[in-house]
Design an enzyme around this catalytic site. Structure first.
Site, short mmCIF file in Angstrom:
data_model
loop_
_atom_site.label_atom_id
_atom_site.label_comp_id
_atom_site.label_asym_id
_atom_site.label_seq_id
_atom_site.Cartn_x
_atom_site.Cartn_y
_atom_site.Cartn_z
N GLN A 1 0.88 -1.16 0.07
CA GLN A 1 0.00 0.04 -0.04
C GLN A 1 0.97 1.49 -0.04
OE1 GLN A 1 -1.56 0.63 4.50
NE2 GLN A 1 -1.62 -1.56 4.23
N HIS B 1 0.23 5.77 0.70
CA HIS B 1 -1.10 6.65 0.94
C HIS B 1 -0.72 8.13 0.26
CE1 HIS B 1 -1.77 3.90 4.19
NE2 HIS B 1 -0.59 4.16 4.76
N GLU C 1 2.57 7.97 8.14
CA GLU C 1 2.76 7.22 9.46
C GLU C 1 4.37 6.94 9.77
OE1 GLU C 1 1.98 2.96 7.66
OE2 GLU C 1 0.59 3.91 7.56
N HIS D 1 4.90 0.32 0.71
CA HIS D 1 5.32 -0.39 1.60
C HIS D 1 4.33 -1.53 2.37
CE1 HIS D 1 2.70 2.55 3.45
NE2 HIS D 1 2.18 1.80 4.56
N ARG E 1 -4.15 0.30 -2.57
CA ARG E 1 -3.32 -0.93 -2.40
C ARG E 1 -2.73 -1.29 -3.55
NH1 ARG E 1 -7.85 -1.04 0.91
NH2 ARG E 1 -7.33 -1.18 3.20
#
Length: 405
Positions: free
Chosen positions: A94, A96, A131, A260, A279
């Site tokens: 995935q 982001h 993240e 990642h 994804r």
């Protein structure tokens, strides 16, 4: 200071022991437990002892709970979510979006009338999702595109007929553009081609592992992914990414567009309070290849490993460019009794991951945290000091908004 009760998310890739043991519950759990959520996420907000949700508390008094700066910057929302993540199997491959990509994608899907809970919805909210994962145990991940020349060496080491043309594609352009071209080719291969290339690749990886070659760890990872996700193009994509092993206390930061997956281990994860995920494989869930390619960052090289900067006795922080969050680690060895002050004008969440600590504020209030327990400190709290209980070893992780120290 309010103790929190937190939701456990039962994803299939989770552990039946890690989170249950952390919370002092019977082991093994009846089903996999993947994440412990601490925050005000609408899907599973933390709760206080009086049954109020942290989400309701923040919405009722955003300035008192978040502080005027945080409330103003983030629209009266707590901008971060803190988690304990326990992976027994690989998560989906995935990436982001950036803040700009998230806003544009959200508005586009809203205009198209796609329900926010639809399976093919890419952007359920208009916010970015950077993240950081900090290892509690040895933690294994794939993250970021490896330096292309090393990937060419890996592909030539495996030497399968099906891989040969793709190896030369990257060898002819060993840079970010070459990675984009190869990844795009692989992620769009028809299933008939995958059914030829992947078995050859797995056989070559078996041979390489038997010979204990240079790329032993990378090949073992491909074999594990190939067994769990037969015929999935994400297995090929794994050949392009950095294979990372974090020791406890080490971390990696995943910025927008970083491809990642987490493979195995337990960590403290902090991320922006968003659900936006694009994804790329290793999952039965929705994969939107064109949209994934729009957000991917094909910059390449080794992933920086963060080990924490000591900012005061007993406290280390993990600086990132993310404005939504900052993670700090408080650590005491056996016999250490130093009080660690928590200076902040914004909200804080603390979780104790080993030992036990006591929180004391300047008005005489105190809360004791044992292993697995967490606490909410609103912006309006008096200053708090943290000290280990009875001089035992202890560890606490602290989440704050990124712009507030």
């Amino acid at each position: 200071m309010e103790l929190l009760r937190n939701a456990v998310r039962p994803y299939a890739w989770g552990s039946r022991t890690t989170i249950a043991e952390l919370l002092g519950r019977p082991v093994p759990a009846p089903h996999p437990e993947a994440e412990l959520w601490m925050g005000a996420h609408p899907g599973d907000p933390s709760r206080l002892d009086d049954e109020r949700s942290l989400l309701d508390l923040v919405e009722a008094d955003p300035v008192g709970q978040l502080g005027s700066t945080c409330a103003g910057q983030w629209g009266n929302r707590l901008p971060f979510l803190l988690k304990i993540l326990a992976a027994e199997e690989a998560l989906s491959l995935q990436a982001h979006p950036s803040a700009e990509q998230a806003r544009e994608g959200y508005e586009r899907e809203e205009a198209a009338g796609i329900a926010r809970d639809a399976r093919d919805r890419n952007y359920p909210d208009p916010t970015a999702k950077p993240e950081l994962i900090c290892a509690l145990t040895e933690f294994h991940a794939l993250a970021g595109f490896r330096e292309p020349q090393r990937t060419v060496r890996l592909l030539r080491t495996l030497e399968t007929p099906g891989l040969a043309p793709y190896t030369e594609l990257l060898a002819g352009q060993p840079d970010s553009d070459g990675l984009r071209a190869l990844f795009t080719t692989w992620i769009t291969l028809p299933q008939t081609s995958l059914d030829t290339v992947l078995p050859e690749l797995l056989d070559a990886c078996v041979l390489h592992v038997k010979e204990r070659g240079e790329f032993d760890l990378e090949c073992r990872t491909v074999l594990e992914l190939g067994e769990a996700h037969e015929g999935d193009a994400g297995v090929l994509a794994a050949l392009l990414l950095n294979r990372i092993v974090l020791a406890p206390g080490e971390a990696i930061f995943l910025s927008a567009g970083n491809l990642h997956t987490y493979l195995h281990g337990t960590g403290v994860e902090i991320l922006a309070n968003s659900d936006n995920i694009l994804r790329g494989g290793l999952t039965p869930k929705h994969v939107d290849v064109p949209e994934l390619l729009r957000v991917l960052d094909f910059s390449c090289g080794e992933m920086p490993i963060l080990r924490g900067e000591q900012v005061s006795p007993g406290m280390w922080r993990y600086p990132t460019p993310a404005p939504e969050f900052e993670l700090s680690r408080l650590q005491w060895a056996l016999g250490e009794r130093d009080e660690v002050p928590l200076h902040s004008t914004g909200p804080q969440i603390l979780i104790c991951t080993s030992g036990a600590v006591r929180l004391l504020d300047t008005e005489g209030n105190k809360v004791e945290l044992g292993r697995g327990q967490s606490v909410w400190l609103p912006a309006s709290s008096p200053q708090v000091h943290v000290v280990p209980v009875e001089g035992a070893e202890a560890q606490v992780f602290r989440a704050t908004p990124g712009a507030i120290v």
